[in-house]
Design a protein around this motif. Sequence first.
Motif, PDB file in Angstrom:
ATOM      1  N   ARG A   8     -15.062  -3.112  -3.337  1.00 29.66           N
ATOM      2  CA  ARG A   8     -15.571  -2.654  -2.040  1.00 29.66           C
ATOM      3  C   ARG A   8     -15.707  -1.123  -2.023  1.00 29.66           C
ATOM      4  O   ARG A   8     -16.694  -0.575  -1.522  1.00 29.66           O
ATOM      5  CB  ARG A   8     -14.654  -3.124  -0.909  1.00 29.66           C
ATOM      6  CG  ARG A   8     -14.747  -4.617  -0.635  1.00 29.66           C
ATOM      7  CD  ARG A   8     -13.636  -5.081   0.304  1.00 29.66           C
ATOM      8  NE  ARG A   8     -13.765  -4.542   1.641  1.00 29.66           N
ATOM      9  CZ  ARG A   8     -14.369  -5.163   2.659  1.00 29.66           C
ATOM     10  NH1 ARG A   8     -14.949  -6.346   2.467  1.00 29.66           N
ATOM     11  NH2 ARG A   8     -14.411  -4.619   3.852  1.00 29.66           N
TER      12      ARG A   8
ATOM     13  N   LYS B 243       0.846  -1.184   0.000  1.00 32.41           N
ATOM     14  CA  LYS B 243       0.000   0.000   0.000  1.00 32.41           C
ATOM     15  C   LYS B 243       0.884   1.237   0.000  1.00 32.41           C
ATOM     16  O   LYS B 243       1.757   1.368   0.877  1.00 32.41           O
ATOM     17  CB  LYS B 243      -0.917   0.022   1.226  1.00 32.41           C
ATOM     18  CG  LYS B 243      -1.879  -1.147   1.320  1.00 32.41           C
ATOM     19  CD  LYS B 243      -2.845  -0.965   2.474  1.00 32.41           C
ATOM     20  CE  LYS B 243      -2.136  -0.954   3.823  1.00 32.41           C
ATOM     21  NZ  LYS B 243      -1.559  -2.266   4.185  1.00 32.41           N
TER      22      LYS B 243
ATOM     23  N   GLY C 127     -19.611  -3.196   8.698  1.00 33.98           N
ATOM     24  CA  GLY C 127     -18.224  -3.558   8.994  1.00 33.98           C
ATOM     25  C   GLY C 127     -18.079  -4.415  10.230  1.00 33.98           C
ATOM     26  O   GLY C 127     -17.089  -5.119  10.396  1.00 33.98           O
TER      27      GLY C 127
ATOM     28  N   ASP D 229       4.428  -2.829   5.106  1.00 34.96           N
ATOM     29  CA  ASP D 229       3.846  -3.977   4.415  1.00 34.96           C
ATOM     30  C   ASP D 229       4.905  -4.971   3.986  1.00 34.96           C
ATOM     31  O   ASP D 229       4.696  -6.191   4.053  1.00 34.96           O
ATOM     32  CB  ASP D 229       3.059  -3.509   3.183  1.00 34.96           C
ATOM     33  CG  ASP D 229       1.729  -2.864   3.534  1.00 34.96           C
ATOM     34  OD1 ASP D 229       1.298  -3.004   4.696  1.00 34.96           O
ATOM     35  OD2 ASP D 229       1.140  -2.216   2.658  1.00 34.96           O
TER      36      ASP D 229
ATOM     37  N   LEU E 142     -10.703  -5.180  -3.787  1.00 40.20           N
ATOM     38  CA  LEU E 142     -10.654  -3.957  -2.991  1.00 40.20           C
ATOM     39  C   LEU E 142     -11.317  -2.796  -3.728  1.00 40.20           C
ATOM     40  O   LEU E 142     -12.035  -1.998  -3.122  1.00 40.20           O
ATOM     41  CB  LEU E 142      -9.203  -3.622  -2.649  1.00 40.20           C
ATOM     42  CG  LEU E 142      -8.484  -4.661  -1.780  1.00 40.20           C
ATOM     43  CD1 LEU E 142      -7.034  -4.269  -1.568  1.00 40.20           C
ATOM     44  CD2 LEU E 142      -9.188  -4.839  -0.441  1.00 40.20           C
TER      45      LEU E 142
ATOM     46  N   ARG F  92     -21.645   2.121   7.429  1.00 39.87           N
ATOM     47  CA  ARG F  92     -20.317   1.493   7.378  1.00 39.87           C
ATOM     48  C   ARG F  92     -20.013   0.740   8.667  1.00 39.87           C
ATOM     49  O   ARG F  92     -19.537  -0.403   8.645  1.00 39.87           O
ATOM     50  CB  ARG F  92     -19.240   2.554   7.125  1.00 39.87           C
ATOM     51  CG  ARG F  92     -17.818   1.991   7.083  1.00 39.87           C
ATOM     52  CD  ARG F  92     -16.797   3.108   6.985  1.00 39.87           C
ATOM     53  NE  ARG F  92     -16.792   3.951   8.165  1.00 39.87           N
ATOM     54  CZ  ARG F  92     -16.187   3.639   9.299  1.00 39.87           C
ATOM     55  NH1 ARG F  92     -15.549   2.487   9.421  1.00 39.87           N
ATOM     56  NH2 ARG F  92     -16.226   4.467  10.328  1.00 39.87           N
TER      57      ARG F  92
ATOM     58  N   GLY G 107     -16.015  -7.258   7.428  1.00 37.44           N
ATOM     59  CA  GLY G 107     -14.844  -6.556   7.948  1.00 37.44           C
ATOM     60  C   GLY G 107     -14.918  -5.065   7.692  1.00 37.44           C
ATOM     61  O   GLY G 107     -15.816  -4.564   7.005  1.00 37.44           O
ATOM     62  N   THR G 108     -13.958  -4.326   8.223  1.00 36.42           N
ATOM     63  CA  THR G 108     -14.023  -2.864   8.236  1.00 36.42           C
ATOM     64  C   THR G 108     -13.180  -2.189   7.159  1.00 36.42           C
ATOM     65  O   THR G 108     -13.381  -0.995   6.890  1.00 36.42           O
ATOM     66  CB  THR G 108     -13.559  -2.335   9.598  1.00 36.42           C
ATOM     67  OG1 THR G 108     -12.202  -2.769   9.847  1.00 36.42           O
ATOM     68  CG2 THR G 108     -14.452  -2.844  10.716  1.00 36.42           C
ATOM     69  N   GLN G 109     -12.251  -2.886   6.543  1.00 35.72           N
ATOM     70  CA  GLN G 109     -11.314  -2.212   5.650  1.00 35.72           C
ATOM     71  C   GLN G 109     -11.932  -1.933   4.281  1.00 35.72           C
ATOM     72  O   GLN G 109     -12.760  -2.689   3.781  1.00 35.72           O
ATOM     73  CB  GLN G 109     -10.039  -3.038   5.495  1.00 35.72           C
ATOM     74  CG  GLN G 109      -9.245  -3.166   6.784  1.00 35.72           C
ATOM     75  CD  GLN G 109      -7.902  -3.823   6.573  1.00 35.72           C
ATOM     76  OE1 GLN G 109      -7.634  -4.440   5.552  1.00 35.72           O
ATOM     77  NE2 GLN G 109      -7.023  -3.679   7.543  1.00 35.72           N
ATOM     78  N   PHE G 110     -11.498  -0.811   3.695  1.00 31.62           N
ATOM     79  CA  PHE G 110     -11.921  -0.397   2.352  1.00 31.62           C
ATOM     80  C   PHE G 110     -13.443  -0.234   2.255  1.00 31.62           C
ATOM     81  O   PHE G 110     -14.037  -0.544   1.232  1.00 31.62           O
ATOM     82  CB  PHE G 110     -11.410  -1.383   1.296  1.00 31.62           C
ATOM     83  CG  PHE G 110      -9.932  -1.274   1.051  1.00 31.62           C
ATOM     84  CD1 PHE G 110      -9.433  -0.472   0.033  1.00 31.62           C
ATOM     85  CD2 PHE G 110      -9.030  -1.945   1.858  1.00 31.62           C
ATOM     86  CE1 PHE G 110      -8.072  -0.350  -0.182  1.00 31.62           C
ATOM     87  CE2 PHE G 110      -7.665  -1.830   1.659  1.00 31.62           C
ATOM     88  CZ  PHE G 110      -7.188  -1.018   0.630  1.00 31.62           C
TER      89      PHE G 110
ATOM     90  N   TYR H   6     -14.780   2.910   3.268  1.00 30.02           N
ATOM     91  CA  TYR H   6     -14.990   4.342   3.450  1.00 30.02           C
ATOM     92  C   TYR H   6     -15.466   4.971   2.151  1.00 30.02           C
ATOM     93  O   TYR H   6     -14.816   4.852   1.108  1.00 30.02           O
ATOM     94  CB  TYR H   6     -13.702   5.018   3.923  1.00 30.02           C
ATOM     95  CG  TYR H   6     -13.325   4.656   5.334  1.00 30.02           C
ATOM     96  CD1 TYR H   6     -13.791   5.409   6.411  1.00 30.02           C
ATOM     97  CD2 TYR H   6     -12.523   3.555   5.603  1.00 30.02           C
ATOM     98  CE1 TYR H   6     -13.463   5.078   7.719  1.00 30.02           C
ATOM     99  CE2 TYR H   6     -12.190   3.203   6.909  1.00 30.02           C
ATOM    100  CZ  TYR H   6     -12.658   3.970   7.955  1.00 30.02           C
ATOM    101  OH  TYR H   6     -12.341   3.628   9.250  1.00 30.02           O
TER     102      TYR H   6
END
Length: 454
Positions: free
Chosen positions: A220, A157, A246, A164, A217, A242, A252-255, A257
């Motif tokens: 999403r 990322k 999430g 990462d 991703l 969200r 899940g919570t990622q990506f 927003y």
Amino acid sequence: MKLTVVGTGYVGLVTGACFAEMGNDVLCIDVDAAKIARLEQGELPIFEPGLKEIVQRNVAGGRLHFSTDVKEGVRFGTMQFIAVGTPPDEDGAADMQHVLAAARSIGEHMTDYKLVIDKSTVPVGTADAVRDTITQALAARGVQVPFSVVSNPEFLKEGAAVDDFMRPDRIVVGADDNRAVHLMQALYAPFQRQRDKLVMMDIRSAELTKYAANAMLATRISFMNEMALLAEKLGADIEQVRRGIGSDPRIGTQFLYAGCGYGGSCFPKDVKALLHSATGVEEPLHVLAAVERANERQKRVLADRIVERFGEDLTGRHFALWGLAFKPDTDDLREAPSRVVVAELARRGARITAHDPEAMTAARDAFAGTPGLEFAPTPMQALEGADALIIVTEWKAYRSPDFERMRTLMRQSVIVDGRNLFDPAFVRDAGFEYLPIGRRAPGEPAEASMVPVA
């Protein structure tokens, strides 16, 4: 181990520097002599948190080297990482000329066993093309030298690439011979001392895994952006939505927003390349095609809201713009939503004053010749005399501004927030007209007061 990394762009530089940090002897090769000269002096062509310190430390420690000598690069490392760019062609296909040129050079100069590692993001079947290119180059020389080809896609990322790489959640390797597998296991052993993170598979599956991950991703993001637009029509708050979805562990919570669209060097390019690959085998990807269309629409949302608020003709209007990079902690403007916003406002005659903590130098080149665009050294200076503030990138420096001072600087107290940085009720209580993405303040009436029921 002795490693050669061909290409000193984003992926190549992070790869070379991080492997050197783990004690390997690394030579990075690039045909751009000016870039190599800068790197030898410890100057980086990109901004990435923590990377400059690693490069300087390992150059000083004698573990990281730079050169334009391709022949030297081939002879240096047993492992040859190909980390060159694969920009999109006009039809969306990945341009493979640099990857195959690197493979050809390896075949032209190798004299002993080489493990050739595709680190660039490449279409399925690239390893076969690399293998064929090296074989042809060896045949032209009339020699037989053993080599292996593996796929080792990156999952970095921008803005968090060093972390990462040094602490990966998975390491994907596609290989079809034991010698290559053992070398890759040894190379990555220091990165997985706590648990086994190596995911071994066949080469074509590894190549597809990279594209599939980025496509998921991107899906999403586009899904949440469409939900945000729907939330506005129905009077819901996308932030509450969200949090609600999430919390489901299957989601899940990622990506999740909502915002003004994705950009950068990976998602747009990889979505196009995967769509092109699917078309080539007559297996259209309907969901992914919709993801791309939704994202292009979302990039226009901020400009559309300015037009809705101030009219079609923006001559004489002045807008402040916070954030030019496609995301925080990078200076990358490739496919950035800011490009769409600036182009549309400039086309309508507006004057724009922009600020970004890291992308100002790159922006001056990217937006050269754009009428009415100027740059401010600080976020507050960009606001002077502005009819509205447009927030495009969610830098931390923008999250807690002095709203009282902002009102004194701006001609009109209007904020068009493409990243939902603030609480709507708080900002409106501070005296601003606030236009976020898919949010409303408590008690604010819904745009649609009634939903038809079948």
